[in-house]
Design a protein around this motif. Structure first.
Motif, PDB file in Angstrom:
ATOM      1  N   GLU A 382      24.983  46.106  34.865  1.00  8.23           N
ATOM      2  CA  GLU A 382      24.611  47.442  34.411  1.00  8.23           C
ATOM      3  C   GLU A 382      25.484  48.533  35.023  1.00  8.23           C
ATOM      4  N   ARG A 383      26.502  48.144  35.782  1.00  6.96           N
ATOM      5  CA  ARG A 383      27.345  49.128  36.451  1.00  6.96           C
ATOM      6  C   ARG A 383      28.732  49.171  35.785  1.00  6.96           C
ATOM      7  N   PRO A 384      29.434  50.300  35.872  1.00 11.02           N
ATOM      8  CA  PRO A 384      30.778  50.403  35.271  1.00 11.02           C
ATOM      9  C   PRO A 384      31.825  49.722  36.151  1.00 11.02           C
ATOM     10  N   VAL A 385      32.177  48.499  35.799  1.00  7.52           N
ATOM     11  CA  VAL A 385      33.148  47.736  36.590  1.00  7.52           C
ATOM     12  C   VAL A 385      34.353  47.400  35.712  1.00  7.52           C
ATOM     13  N   GLU A 386      35.475  47.119  36.383  1.00  9.11           N
ATOM     14  CA  GLU A 386      36.693  46.718  35.667  1.00  9.11           C
ATOM     15  C   GLU A 386      37.502  45.779  36.547  1.00  9.11           C
ATOM     16  N   ASN A 387      38.104  44.768  35.897  1.00  2.58           N
ATOM     17  CA  ASN A 387      39.023  43.829  36.553  1.00  2.58           C
ATOM     18  C   ASN A 387      38.378  43.177  37.779  1.00  2.58           C
ATOM     19  N   VAL A 388      37.147  42.720  37.632  1.00  9.13           N
ATOM     20  CA  VAL A 388      36.448  42.061  38.743  1.00  9.13           C
ATOM     21  C   VAL A 388      36.682  40.558  38.656  1.00  9.13           C
ATOM     22  N   ASP A 389      37.240  40.000  39.702  1.00  8.83           N
ATOM     23  CA  ASP A 389      37.478  38.556  39.802  1.00  8.83           C
ATOM     24  C   ASP A 389      36.301  37.945  40.547  1.00  8.83           C
ATOM     25  N   LEU A 390      35.317  37.429  39.779  1.00 14.54           N
ATOM     26  CA  LEU A 390      34.121  36.889  40.418  1.00 14.54           C
ATOM     27  C   LEU A 390      34.431  35.680  41.290  1.00 14.54           C
ATOM     28  N   GLY A 391      35.395  34.854  40.887  1.00 11.59           N
ATOM     29  CA  GLY A 391      35.738  33.691  41.700  1.00 11.59           C
ATOM     30  C   GLY A 391      36.206  34.094  43.083  1.00 11.59           C
ATOM     31  N   LYS A 392      37.072  35.083  43.152  1.00 15.56           N
ATOM     32  CA  LYS A 392      37.555  35.552  44.447  1.00 15.56           C
ATOM     33  C   LYS A 392      36.444  36.201  45.257  1.00 15.56           C
ATOM     34  N   LEU A 393      35.585  36.935  44.560  1.00  8.65           N
ATOM     35  CA  LEU A 393      34.487  37.611  45.253  1.00  8.65           C
ATOM     36  C   LEU A 393      33.472  36.599  45.772  1.00  8.65           C
ATOM     37  N   VAL A 394      33.232  35.525  45.038  1.00  9.31           N
ATOM     38  CA  VAL A 394      32.297  34.492  45.491  1.00  9.31           C
ATOM     39  C   VAL A 394      32.803  33.841  46.773  1.00  9.31           C
ATOM     40  N   THR A 423      37.227  63.629  44.047  1.00  9.00           N
ATOM     41  CA  THR A 423      38.396  63.897  43.206  1.00  9.00           C
ATOM     42  C   THR A 423      38.050  64.644  41.929  1.00  9.00           C
ATOM     43  N   GLY A 424      36.793  64.601  41.521  1.00 10.06           N
ATOM     44  CA  GLY A 424      36.404  65.236  40.269  1.00 10.06           C
ATOM     45  C   GLY A 424      36.722  64.395  39.054  1.00 10.06           C
ATOM     46  N   THR A 425      37.168  63.168  39.265  1.00  8.39           N
ATOM     47  CA  THR A 425      37.504  62.262  38.167  1.00  8.39           C
ATOM     48  C   THR A 425      36.672  60.996  38.291  1.00  8.39           C
ATOM     49  N   VAL A 426      35.916  60.676  37.256  1.00  3.40           N
ATOM     50  CA  VAL A 426      35.065  59.485  37.285  1.00  3.40           C
ATOM     51  C   VAL A 426      35.926  58.247  37.129  1.00  3.40           C
ATOM     52  N   ARG A 427      35.724  57.285  38.027  1.00  4.05           N
ATOM     53  CA  ARG A 427      36.480  56.035  37.943  1.00  4.05           C
ATOM     54  C   ARG A 427      35.532  54.848  37.984  1.00  4.05           C
ATOM     55  N   MET A 428      36.034  53.691  37.614  1.00  5.19           N
ATOM     56  CA  MET A 428      35.247  52.469  37.556  1.00  5.19           C
ATOM     57  C   MET A 428      35.173  51.810  38.930  1.00  5.19           C
ATOM     58  N   ILE A 429      34.210  50.879  39.067  1.00 11.58           N
ATOM     59  CA  ILE A 429      34.110  50.076  40.293  1.00 11.58           C
ATOM     60  C   ILE A 429      35.074  48.905  40.163  1.00 11.58           C
ATOM     61  N   GLY A 430      35.974  48.764  41.129  1.00  8.03           N
ATOM     62  CA  GLY A 430      36.978  47.712  41.071  1.00  8.03           C
ATOM     63  C   GLY A 430      36.850  46.728  42.212  1.00  8.03           C
ATOM     64  N   MET A 431      37.764  45.754  42.226  1.00 11.48           N
ATOM     65  CA  MET A 431      37.760  44.727  43.274  1.00 11.48           C
ATOM     66  C   MET A 431      37.975  45.336  44.640  1.00 11.48           C
ATOM     67  N   ARG A 432      38.737  46.414  44.715  1.00 12.19           N
ATOM     68  CA  ARG A 432      38.967  47.042  46.019  1.00 12.19           C
ATOM     69  C   ARG A 432      37.648  47.496  46.640  1.00 12.19           C
ATOM     70  N   ASP A 433      36.785  48.072  45.832  1.00 11.41           N
ATOM     71  CA  ASP A 433      35.493  48.508  46.347  1.00 11.41           C
ATOM     72  C   ASP A 433      34.623  47.320  46.760  1.00 11.41           C
ATOM     73  N   LEU A 434      34.618  46.284  45.936  1.00  8.16           N
ATOM     74  CA  LEU A 434      33.762  45.132  46.219  1.00  8.16           C
ATOM     75  C   LEU A 434      34.234  44.365  47.455  1.00  8.16           C
ATOM     76  N   LEU A 435      35.523  44.174  47.598  1.00 12.72           N
ATOM     77  CA  LEU A 435      36.031  43.445  48.765  1.00 12.72           C
ATOM     78  C   LEU A 435      35.841  44.262  50.041  1.00 12.72           C
ATOM     79  N   ALA A 436      36.010  45.573  49.947  1.00 12.21           N
ATOM     80  CA  ALA A 436      35.768  46.407  51.123  1.00 12.21           C
ATOM     81  C   ALA A 436      34.298  46.346  51.528  1.00 12.21           C
ATOM     82  N   ALA A 437      33.407  46.345  50.557  1.00 10.56           N
ATOM     83  CA  ALA A 437      31.989  46.228  50.871  1.00 10.56           C
ATOM     84  C   ALA A 437      31.664  44.861  51.449  1.00 10.56           C
TER      85      ALA A 437
END
Length: 478
Positions: A382-394, A423-437
């Motif tokens: 339900e979240r705005p994500v892009e280019n998420v590699d679930l295998g790497k995240l798992v 920044t005032g610009t809406v962006r998607m949630i990417g792998m950088r955010d997920l790996l940092a978390a």
């Protein structure tokens, strides 16, 4: 209304000196009522009820005073009128003196306070004026605080809301019924839509559940052939946040059975005997609603070791639980499936884990790779994500519990939200955010494994924790 007697004046002085003395004020109110001063009596009783809302004598006296003060119909010209509500500061004429009739009353304005005058006929403050009962003039003098005169209807509205003090329960009847807890009903959830197929991964857990519960339920003829009863108990244990409650709901949905979740606050009661009664009523409800799954959450609190329990009431609660699981009338438990969950199985009373009760134990570990992928996909769909590699995240989330994975997705969403706000610009949630978390999320299961390691090494009597020992060796934590 007659002039105050010396006794009433003395009691007024005494009440002013001791305003919280309820019996003294009620005595004054009774004398005022006998003297025909119902309005003043209502005032005194109202103050007494503010200090003692549950006083029976005050409430009875208020009922008498209010009944004596109900306005009568407008009097005829040759009959004495009722006393006026608003009294002048000077003593009013006696009750037995007739007042001037409407025909004889002069048309001039009302006399001043210091001029003796017959009181006007009583008219309720909210009644419409009629030809036989003219509306009192609006320039009447203000009530005198010494006489306690006030609007009796306002007092009636105020006193009408007075109720007995909270938490005061009515006494039980001779046979013990009438307790407010008797009316309490336990809510049994209808069979849910969650199935074991909705539980990602956990293949070994599902196989154990199939053998213990599901296969006998689906095959009644085989169950009769092999003498397998529908009674059963299963203890789920493991680190927190790994889905024990979710699995219990999935079992109820798979069986098409009702689901009755029980926690500590549903059972324990401050009064002796009520905790045992609550436990009995829970199982009685499950028997009436069979097939039903009874889920005992945090079993180490409900069924703690009696040798470590100081309070006798808690020991009796454990005894009652043992009786309900496998007592004299245990045959009544057909169709009642007991599931329990705990983070500390070593603190559960050993009698609860013998055959016939919670005889099967199942270790629920942190989710494996397929389960982690399912959990991450669920929290990201339900979240705005892009280019998420679930295998790497798992692979980067090995060892995290289901609750940790949900927190990881929440943290990644926060990073993207704050960056968009700056920044005032809406962006998607990417792998950088997920790996940092993922790097910032510390597994919440580590403290549990630190405690479980000692149990697996030094307190594994009879191979109770062999599954835990095998997992720790596999992860090289033992």
């Amino acid at each position: 209304m007659s002039e105050d007697s010396p006794l009433i004046r003395s009691l007024r002085t005494a009440v002013e000196s001791a305003p919280t003395d309820v019996p003294l004020r009620l005595h004054l109110a009774g004398l005022l009522l006998e003297a025909g001063q119902a309005d003043a009596a209502v005032a005194e009783v109202a103050v007494a009820l503010q200090h003692a809302p549950g006083d029976g004598e005050a409430r009875a006296l208020m009922a008498r005073a209010m009944g004596a003060f109900v306005p009568a119909p407008a009097p005829a010209a040759d009959q004495p009128s009722a006393p006026a509500v608003d009294l002048p500061s000077e003593p009013a004429p006696a009750v037995d003196q007739p007042s001037a009739s409407a025909a004889d009353r002069p048309s001039e304005p009302a006399p001043a306070v210091d001029q003796p005058s017959a009181p006007a006929p009583a008219v309720p403050t909210d009644a419409a004026p009629t030809p036989s009962a003219p509306t009192p003039p609006t320039d009447q003098p203000a009530p005198d605080p010494r006489t306690g005169a006030f609007d009796w209807r306002a007092a009636a509205d105020q006193v009408g809301d007075v109720i007995p003090p909270r938490f005061v329960e009515a006494p039980l009847t001779t046979e013990g019924s009438g307790d407010p807890g008797d009316a309490a009903a336990w809510d049994v959830d209808t069979p849910g839509t969650i199935r074991l197929a909705d539980v990602g991964g956990m293949r070994e857990v599902k196989e154990r559940l199939e053998a213990a519960f599901l296969a006998p339920m689906r095959n009644p003829e085989l169950r009769k052939l092999y003498g397998k009863s529908l009674r059963g108990g299963l203890l789920l244990y493991g680190p927190p946040g790994c889905g024990k409650t979710f699995i219990a709901r999935a079992i109820a949905g798979e069986l098409g059975a009702g689901f009755l979740s029980v926690s500590v606050n549903d059972v324990l009661d401050m009064w002796i005997g009520n905790s045992e009664r609550n436990m009995h009523e829970i199982f009685q409800t499950a028997r009436r609603q069979a097939p039903c799954v009874v889920f005992l959450d945090e079993l180490d609190a409900l069924g703690a070791k009696r040798s470590r329990t100081q309070h006798s009431g808690m020991r009796n609660t454990v005894n009652q639980l043992l009786t309900e699981l496998d007592g004299i009338d245990s045959a009544a438990n057909d169709g009642v499936f007991v599931l329990a969950a705990t983070n500390a199985p070593w603190d559960v009373d050993i009698a609860l884990r013998r055959p016939g009760r919670l005889d099967r134990t199942l270790l629920v570990l942190p989710p494996d790779a397929p389960a982690r992928e399912s959990i991450l996909r669920y929290h990201l769909k339900e979240r705005p994500v892009e280019n998420v590699d679930l295998g790497k995240l798992v692979k980067a989330t090995d060892g995290l519990s289901g609750a940790d994975l949900a927190h990881l997705c929440e943290s990644a969403a926060e990073r993207a939200l704050l960056d968009s706000a700056r920044t005032g610009t809406v962006r998607m949630i990417g792998m950088r955010d997920l790996l940092a978390a993922a790097r910032q999320t510390v597994p919440s299961t580590e403290p549990w494994f630190a405690s479980a390691r000692n149990v697996a090494m030094y307190a594994n009597e009879g191979g109770t924790y062999d599954d835990l020992v095998a997992y720790l060796k596999k992860k090289r934590k033992l």
